[in-house]
Scaffold this motif. Structure first.
Motif, PDB file in Angstrom:
ATOM      1  N   ASP A   1       0.936  -1.235   0.048  1.00  0.00           N
ATOM      2  CA  ASP A   1      -0.152   0.099   0.040  1.00  0.00           C
ATOM      3  C   ASP A   1       1.085   1.305  -0.042  1.00  0.00           C
ATOM      4  O   ASP A   1       0.868   1.989   1.114  1.00  0.00           O
ATOM      5  N   PHE A   2       1.458   1.674  -1.058  1.00  0.00           N
ATOM      6  CA  PHE A   2       2.476   2.560  -1.317  1.00  0.00           C
ATOM      7  C   PHE A   2       1.784   3.915  -1.183  1.00  0.00           C
ATOM      8  O   PHE A   2       2.334   5.135  -0.585  1.00  0.00           O
ATOM      9  N   GLN A   3       0.374   4.142  -1.549  1.00  0.00           N
ATOM     10  CA  GLN A   3      -0.214   5.469  -1.266  1.00  0.00           C
ATOM     11  C   GLN A   3      -0.489   5.516   0.052  1.00  0.00           C
ATOM     12  O   GLN A   3      -0.364   6.827   0.703  1.00  0.00           O
ATOM     13  N   GLY A   4      -0.977   4.411   0.986  1.00  0.00           N
ATOM     14  CA  GLY A   4      -1.169   4.901   2.474  1.00  0.00           C
ATOM     15  C   GLY A   4       0.159   5.084   3.126  1.00  0.00           C
ATOM     16  O   GLY A   4       0.173   5.907   3.820  1.00  0.00           O
ATOM     17  N   VAL A   5       1.177   4.539   2.704  1.00  0.00           N
ATOM     18  CA  VAL A   5       2.634   4.820   3.462  1.00  0.00           C
ATOM     19  C   VAL A   5       2.959   6.391   2.904  1.00  0.00           C
ATOM     20  O   VAL A   5       3.238   7.169   3.763  1.00  0.00           O
ATOM     21  N   PHE A   6       2.843   6.576   1.512  1.00  0.00           N
ATOM     22  CA  PHE A   6       3.351   8.033   1.335  1.00  0.00           C
ATOM     23  C   PHE A   6       2.511   9.142   2.001  1.00  0.00           C
ATOM     24  O   PHE A   6       2.739  10.211   2.447  1.00  0.00           O
ATOM     25  N   GLN A   7       1.120   8.998   1.863  1.00  0.00           N
ATOM     26  CA  GLN A   7       0.224   9.884   2.640  1.00  0.00           C
ATOM     27  C   GLN A   7       0.541  10.040   4.219  1.00  0.00           C
ATOM     28  O   GLN A   7       0.390  11.252   4.420  1.00  0.00           O
ATOM     29  N   ALA A   8       0.644   9.002   4.810  1.00  0.00           N
ATOM     30  CA  ALA A   8       1.107   9.038   6.023  1.00  0.00           C
ATOM     31  C   ALA A   8       2.305   9.706   6.549  1.00  0.00           C
ATOM     32  O   ALA A   8       2.444  10.669   7.089  1.00  0.00           O
ATOM     33  N   VAL A   9       3.370   9.805   5.717  1.00  0.00           N
ATOM     34  CA  VAL A   9       4.645  10.103   5.889  1.00  0.00           C
ATOM     35  C   VAL A   9       4.658  11.519   5.423  1.00  0.00           C
ATOM     36  O   VAL A   9       5.240  12.536   6.070  1.00  0.00           O
ATOM     37  N   PHE A  10       3.889  11.887   4.109  1.00  0.00           N
ATOM     38  CA  PHE A  10       3.793  13.233   3.723  1.00  0.00           C
ATOM     39  C   PHE A  10       3.123  14.067   4.674  1.00  0.00           C
ATOM     40  O   PHE A  10       3.478  15.150   4.991  1.00  0.00           O
ATOM     41  N   ASN A  11       1.928  13.628   5.105  1.00  0.00           N
ATOM     42  CA  ASN A  11       1.246  14.306   6.042  1.00  0.00           C
ATOM     43  C   ASN A  11       2.074  14.660   7.130  1.00  0.00           C
ATOM     44  O   ASN A  11       1.921  15.685   7.875  1.00  0.00           O
ATOM     45  N   PHE A  12       2.605  13.677   7.902  1.00  0.00           N
ATOM     46  CA  PHE A  12       3.373  13.876   9.031  1.00  0.00           C
ATOM     47  C   PHE A  12       4.503  14.933   8.800  1.00  0.00           C
ATOM     48  O   PHE A  12       4.891  16.021   9.563  1.00  0.00           O
ATOM     49  N   ALA A  13       5.013  14.888   7.713  1.00  0.00           N
ATOM     50  CA  ALA A  13       6.228  16.021   7.161  1.00  0.00           C
ATOM     51  C   ALA A  13       5.791  17.377   6.988  1.00  0.00           C
ATOM     52  O   ALA A  13       6.615  18.190   7.420  1.00  0.00           O
ATOM     53  N   THR A  14       4.796  17.386   6.465  1.00  0.00           N
ATOM     54  CA  THR A  14       4.345  18.678   6.063  1.00  0.00           C
ATOM     55  C   THR A  14       3.170  19.363   7.031  1.00  0.00           C
ATOM     56  O   THR A  14       3.291  20.597   7.250  1.00  0.00           O
ATOM     57  N   VAL A  15       2.573  18.373   7.828  1.00  0.00           N
ATOM     58  CA  VAL A  15       1.780  19.016   8.813  1.00  0.00           C
ATOM     59  C   VAL A  15       2.301  18.840  10.264  1.00  0.00           C
ATOM     60  O   VAL A  15       2.498  19.986  11.017  1.00  0.00           O
ATOM     61  N   ASP A  16       2.521  17.776  10.707  1.00  0.00           N
ATOM     62  CA  ASP A  16       3.092  17.605  11.990  1.00  0.00           C
ATOM     63  C   ASP A  16       4.533  18.451  12.165  1.00  0.00           C
ATOM     64  O   ASP A  16       4.757  18.759  13.390  1.00  0.00           O
ATOM     65  N   LEU A  17       5.307  18.160  11.216  1.00  0.00           N
ATOM     66  CA  LEU A  17       6.880  18.620  11.074  1.00  0.00           C
ATOM     67  C   LEU A  17       6.728  19.989  10.778  1.00  0.00           C
ATOM     68  O   LEU A  17       7.022  21.019  11.695  1.00  0.00           O
ATOM     69  N   SER A  18       6.742  20.480   9.448  1.00  0.00           N
ATOM     70  CA  SER A  18       6.967  21.620   8.864  1.00  0.00           C
ATOM     71  C   SER A  18       5.940  22.800   9.441  1.00  0.00           C
ATOM     72  O   SER A  18       6.343  23.757   9.750  1.00  0.00           O
ATOM     73  N   SER A  19       4.627  22.497   9.666  1.00  0.00           N
ATOM     74  CA  SER A  19       3.568  23.404   9.966  1.00  0.00           C
ATOM     75  C   SER A  19       3.720  23.444  11.521  1.00  0.00           C
ATOM     76  O   SER A  19       2.795  24.480  12.140  1.00  0.00           O
ATOM     77  N   PHE A  20       4.213  22.334  12.333  1.00  0.00           N
ATOM     78  CA  PHE A  20       3.824  22.560  13.679  1.00  0.00           C
ATOM     79  C   PHE A  20       5.288  22.528  14.280  1.00  0.00           C
ATOM     80  O   PHE A  20       5.858  23.384  14.907  1.00  0.00           O
ATOM     81  N   TYR A  21       6.022  21.152  14.329  1.00  0.00           N
ATOM     82  CA  TYR A  21       7.081  21.165  15.165  1.00  0.00           C
ATOM     83  C   TYR A  21       8.196  22.036  14.758  1.00  0.00           C
ATOM     84  O   TYR A  21       8.915  22.747  15.658  1.00  0.00           O
ATOM     85  N   PHE A  22       8.688  21.917  13.503  1.00  0.00           N
ATOM     86  CA  PHE A  22       9.605  22.901  13.080  1.00  0.00           C
ATOM     87  C   PHE A  22       9.313  24.377  13.308  1.00  0.00           C
ATOM     88  O   PHE A  22      10.050  25.195  13.823  1.00  0.00           O
ATOM     89  N   ASP A  23       8.162  24.619  13.256  1.00  0.00           N
ATOM     90  CA  ASP A  23       7.840  26.150  13.240  1.00  0.00           C
ATOM     91  C   ASP A  23       8.026  26.562  14.836  1.00  0.00           C
ATOM     92  O   ASP A  23       8.328  27.630  15.002  1.00  0.00           O
TER      93      ASP A  23
ATOM     94  N   THR B   1      18.525  16.284  18.740  1.00  0.00           N
ATOM     95  CA  THR B   1      18.461  14.864  18.694  1.00  0.00           C
ATOM     96  C   THR B   1      17.301  14.193  18.041  1.00  0.00           C
ATOM     97  O   THR B   1      17.463  13.208  17.234  1.00  0.00           O
ATOM     98  N   VAL B   2      16.172  14.868  18.064  1.00  0.00           N
ATOM     99  CA  VAL B   2      14.961  14.382  17.483  1.00  0.00           C
ATOM    100  C   VAL B   2      15.141  14.507  15.905  1.00  0.00           C
ATOM    101  O   VAL B   2      14.681  13.528  14.992  1.00  0.00           O
ATOM    102  N   LEU B   3      15.704  15.826  15.353  1.00  0.00           N
ATOM    103  CA  LEU B   3      15.825  15.787  14.071  1.00  0.00           C
ATOM    104  C   LEU B   3      16.701  15.010  13.422  1.00  0.00           C
ATOM    105  O   LEU B   3      16.500  14.310  12.304  1.00  0.00           O
ATOM    106  N   ASP B   4      17.804  14.243  14.336  1.00  0.00           N
ATOM    107  CA  ASP B   4      18.734  13.181  13.696  1.00  0.00           C
ATOM    108  C   ASP B   4      18.020  11.947  13.590  1.00  0.00           C
ATOM    109  O   ASP B   4      17.994  11.197  12.586  1.00  0.00           O
ATOM    110  N   ILE B   5      16.955  11.594  14.692  1.00  0.00           N
ATOM    111  CA  ILE B   5      16.208  10.719  14.448  1.00  0.00           C
ATOM    112  C   ILE B   5      15.256  10.603  13.268  1.00  0.00           C
ATOM    113  O   ILE B   5      14.952   9.743  12.489  1.00  0.00           O
ATOM    114  N   LEU B   6      14.550  12.086  13.280  1.00  0.00           N
ATOM    115  CA  LEU B   6      13.736  12.202  11.980  1.00  0.00           C
ATOM    116  C   LEU B   6      14.563  11.990  10.769  1.00  0.00           C
ATOM    117  O   LEU B   6      13.971  11.389   9.726  1.00  0.00           O
TER     118      LEU B   6
END
Length: 963
Positions: free
Chosen positions: A746-768, A789-794
């Motif tokens: 299920d590549f669509q499911g994997v990509f959507q989950a990772v993409f949403n995490f990267a752009t919403v949870d990270l870029s728009s929230f945590y990184f901000d 440390t978390v950025l390295d893990i990410l």
């Protein structure tokens, strides 16, 4: 900033990286391909020990042209399957392969002869086959480079080819297993035949297009039966007038109501005249008489099934030929295939020219005819119609239909005629119409007990196949199971033979003068088979065609004059269906049991490769050769239309790669639900490129803020602030989603989950939120060290999780941090994610905090829009929270950092009317207040203590950082 205030910008820990925002993929990707080849990534992965094997067996594309978008989709999905399983700890092998025999290549060589005015049949068969081989070799080399350009990993130096000598040997050996186990037989039955290509075609080689056919209503006079019906006609309807000379019966359905009708008024020039009586189905009478231009008619009486069973008719051409060709009786026979949806309720039955007709012929022992020759013409000595063509060599209609219709008219056998546009079978190669033609062909009986002792899953091929489908194979999507099951359940015996030259011959001999049903008809001798196999291994299948081959293979034990050597070639689906034997079983990089973990192809392969592999393996191995079958749909244009050169809506992989790069094509594949039909076009690709840029931004942020990071900075999880532990919780959740998704393809499911995490949870929230700590905190501060440390893990998780999709970009990201001649993201596995990173109570707490943050952010956006403030750091809002638990959660964290303001007041006081609210978040209101104090010249926060420290114009935090 005051003129005497120092410039603090150089004291900030700003991101630093050489990773460019502009990817330049079309120019840079070839360099990574060269690098992978140089360091031998695929071979080095094979050296990893102790890993369970995982094998995706490649369904062979055809070696006869440049890649189309379907190839790009197909190979990219396969590559994602292989790469993701490798990174999940398997030894994931991929041997690319090509289908090299068969009609498409032979047709190309024939076209070359036709252009030169040469007759292909006049060329030595071995020379002709060598030309076909060279043509296939050329396209294998071209396609190999085109596939590699898409970033497809695999054993490219050593692919499998169905025309390799060892492959030809094994294909012949697999055929001879059917010869020896008794399921092979020669039968004469109607098969789908191409008069243009002069060969039988498999179902998978047939496509359906609209075709305008003649339609005729024909009268078959009753010659015996009830007295009042004698001499009156039973009327049939057909769209193939040329089959009437081959008619041997008329079928009816015992459940349909029939009547005798009389025409009471009709135009004088009609074939149907006033006073005529005829027998048809009641439900169809109105349409029949309308087609016959009959004005008035009436039903005289019902005609029962019992009466129909006792009726015999005359052939409509009785008496038309001087030699009495059609002076035989035509019985009425019951048949469940007869309906009253269209026609007359009576079906003209020519056992030599239709499957239903053939089955009726078998049941009632009707004679077969051999009136139609391989070029689609009637045999020259057929009275009235000899030499007439049904289909010309150019695929156009010949004169056979018209000749038959005219003769039926002459003898008064026509009731009506017309034209009908309907879906009709055509050759997928020549695009010409096909016919059902009775010819001697070689078949594998799929209901005969195989008798090889491999009966765990059934005794016959059909039983074994149905059991495999239900119990041994997983289907993605599940609808694939239903489709193949129904096909196998209903299919007839397998037609193996083709009347062509470029392929693996049916390596068998038949005894002259012996009938096919006789046990001595086929020569079954292991010693003969062994000689054939040994010759094919060294010389290839061409050895079957050289002078003296029959004597060589039969040896001294048989008189060659008593045997006929068969020169038909095997259906290419038998070739590809046998690949499990010479790839999975025989190669060092195959599998121990000769069974693949995955077969992955388009949905059309339920009737193609999935199907033929199932039949072939069930006849030789006793079960399906695969454990998983993954199916993708077709690729359409942006409007959902089928791609066509004539419509100008085709998109080829090469164009996408040149404009955007292969990673954009791969990302499009990952974003789409490949199990259904997908769409692609310029606008869709622009959207894909935008998603890519957003991901690239995320990776660039990680790289820039990890500049100079060392293990000495790392912070133990127990010491981390809650925000970092929340990120780790999300990573633990994602780790399960990613691994489960990749395992289920299920590549669509994997990509959507990772993409949403990267752009919403990270870029728009945590990184901000953490930009402030990363840029402005002192290097030793806990917040900054924990964030790094978390950025390295990410970094390690995002690069590896996305590597199966964005193979080039994630390599670029990886090498930016870990350069080196032997370094590659494709040499590592997904990192193990500790289970104790999961923290559901913490996740619930931060879900509440983020809900409040959304209200504050929306409230501040209004102030920014109205130009009350320029940035959120100019604000210090009052946040009213009704829920005391949520309020306590907000007070337990640095909420002003979470909302990126210089201050915040949190209160449980009742909300004033002017408080900003969001309807979806009850119990939260925001009253805007400006921040009080001076602006820190280093971090830009507005705080009361700015200017009260050693370093001019700074706040306490920045003053400490500067110290």
């Amino acid at each position: 900033m005051c003129s005497d205030t120092p410039e603090y910008k150089q004291t900030l820990n700003l991101p630093k990286t050489d990773f460019p925002m502009r990817a330049g993929l079309p120019k840079r990707e070839p360099g990574w391909l060269e690098r992978w080849e140089k360091i031998g990534v695929y071979d080095r992965l094979r050296e990893k020990e102790g890993r369970a094997p995982f094998t995706l067996h490649d369904g062979p594309p055809y070696a006869n042209g440049h890649l189309h978008i379907g190839h790009g989709l197909n190979k990219t999905i396969k590559d994602m399957i292989v790469r993701s399983h490798q990174m999940m700890g398997f030894d994931a092998r991929y041997v690319p392969g090509w289908d090299c025999h068969g009609l498409p290549i032979e047709w190309k060589i024939e076209e070359q002869y036709r252009q030169k005015g040469q007759d292909k049949d006049a060329v030595d068969v071995v020379d002709f086959r060598q030309e076909c081989r060279r043509f296939a070799e050329k396209w294998v080399d071209i396609q190999r480079e085109e596939f590699k350009r898409l970033g497809i990993t695999g054993n490219w130096p050593d692919p499998y080819l169905t025309m390799d000598f060892h492959a030809e040997r094994v294909i012949a050996e697999e055929f001879m297993k059917f010869l020896m186990n008794g399921t092979l037989y020669q039968g004469s039955k109607p098969v789908m035949w191409s008069p243009v290509e002069k060969t039988a075609l498999a179902e998978a080689e047939v496509e359906y297009h609209d075709h305008k056919s003649h339609t005729i209503w024909v009268k078959f006079p009753v010659v015996s039966g009830p007295d009042d019906l004698k001499g009156l006609p039973v009327v049939i309807w057909t769209t193939t007038p040329w089959t009437i000379p081959q008619n041997r019966a008329v079928c009816y359905n015992e459940t349909i109501a029939y009547s005798l009708y009389e025409i009471t008024d009709a135009p004088e020039e009609n074939w149907a005249r006033k006073g005529d009586k005829l027998i048809v189905a009641d439900a169809l009478a109105e349409g029949i008489f309308a087609s016959a231009r009959v004005d008035e008619y009436r039903a005289l009486r019902a005609v029962s099934a019992e009466e129909l069973a006792g009726i015999t008719c005359a052939h409509p051409l009785r008496g038309a030929a001087d030699n009495g060709e059609w002076d035989y009786d035509v019985p009425l026979l019951p048949g469940d295939h007869v309906t009253d949806d269209a026609g007359t309720g009576f079906v003209h039955t020519a056992p030599s020219h239709g499957d239903d007709d053939y089955q009726i012929g078998l049941k009632y022992k009707l004679p077969m005819t051999h009136n139609v020759l391989e070029d689609g013409s009637f045999r020259t000595d057929l009275p009235l119609f000899g030499g007439e063509l049904i289909i010309t060599h150019k695929g156009k209609e010949g004169g056979a239909n018209t000749a038959v219709i005219n003769k039926l008219s002459d003898v008064g056998a026509l009731l009506a005629r017309g034209r009908l546009t309907h879906s009709y079978p055509h050759s997928w190669r020549s695009k010409a119409p096909l016919i059902y033609r009775n010819t001697p062909q070689w078949f594998v009986a799929i209901d005969t007990p195989v008798g090889d002792g491999q009966d765990e899953h059934g005794t016959s091929i059909r039983e074994r196949a149905l059991t495999s489908i239900d119990k041994l194979v997983n289907w993605t999507p599940q609808t694939g199971r239903n489709r193949l099951y129904s096909m196998i359940e209903a299919r007839p015996d397998w037609v193996l033979s083709r009347q062509r030259a470029w392929g693996v011959p049916l390596t068998c001999f038949v005894k002259k003068g012996v009938m096919p049903h006789d046990p001595d008809f086929l020569l079954r001798d292991p010693a003969v088979n062994a000689r054939i196999a040994e010759a094919f291994e060294v010389e290839g299948a061409d050895s079957w065609y050289v002078a003296g081959a029959k004597e060589r293979f039969l040896g001294n034990d048989y008189n060659a004059d008593e045997y006929e050597q068969i020169f038909d070639v095997l259906d290419v689906w038998f070739d590809s269906g046998s690949t499990h034997a010479f790839v999975l079983r025989d190669r060092a990089d195959g599998t121990e049991d000769g069974i693949a973990d995955v077969y992955m192809e388009g949905t059309d392969q339920h009737r193609g490769w999935f199907h033929s592999s199932m039949l072939q393996a069930c006849g030789t191995k006793g079960r399906a050769p695969y454990r998983n079958v993954v199916t993708h749909g077709f690729t359409l244009d942006e409007k959902g239309m089928k791609m066509s050169k004539s419509l100008g809506n085709t998109i080829v992989p090469e164009t996408i790669v040149k404009q955007y790069g292969a990673d954009i094509l791969r990302l499009w594949v990952a974003q789409t639900d490949y199990t259904n039909d997908q769409r692609i076009g310029p606008e869709i690709l622009k959207g894909t490129a935008d998603s890519y840029r957003r991901l690239r931004n995320t990776m660039r942020f990680l790289l820039g803020n990890l500049n100079g990071f060392t293990d000495g900075e790392k912070v133990d999880i127990a010491e981390m602030p809650e925000l970092e532990r929340w990120v780790l919780h999300r990573l633990a959740e994602l780790d399960h989603v990613v691994r489960d998704g990749y395992a289920k393809f299920d590549f669509q499911g994997v990509f959507q989950a990772v993409f949403n995490f990267a752009t919403v949870d990270l870029s728009s929230f945590y990184f901000d939120i953490r930009k402030d700590a990363l840029y402005c905190d002192g290097e030793a501060s806990l917040n900054r060290r924990a964030a790094r440390t978390v950025l390295d893990i990410l970094f390690h998780r995002l690069t590896t999780w996305l590597a199966p999709v964005l193979v080039f970009t994630m390599e670029e990201v990886w090498l930016e941090r870990f350069p080196g001649d032997d370094s590659s993201v494709h040499l590592v596995d997904f990192p193990v994610t500790p289970a104790d990173w999961l923290d559901e109570p913490l996740a619930a707490k931060w879900a509440g905090i983020r809900n409040v943050r959304r209200v504050v952010t929306a409230a501040l956006e209004i102030q920014r829009r109205d130009k009350v403030i320029g940035a959120s750091l100019e604000a210090a809002p009052v946040v009213h929270v009704r829920d005391t638990d949520v309020l306590a959660d907000l007070n337990s964290v640095d909420f002003e950092d979470v909302i990126i303001t210089s201050g915040v007041a949190l209160t449980n006081d009742p909300m004033p009317n002017e408080a900003f609210r969001l309807p979806e978040t009850e119990g939260v209101g925001v009253v805007f207040e400006v921040a009080h104090g001076e602006k820190c010249q280093r971090c830009w926060k507005i705080l009361p203590d700015v200017g009260a420290h050693d370093h001019a114009g700074t706040c306490g935090r920045c003053d400490d950082a500067l110290d």
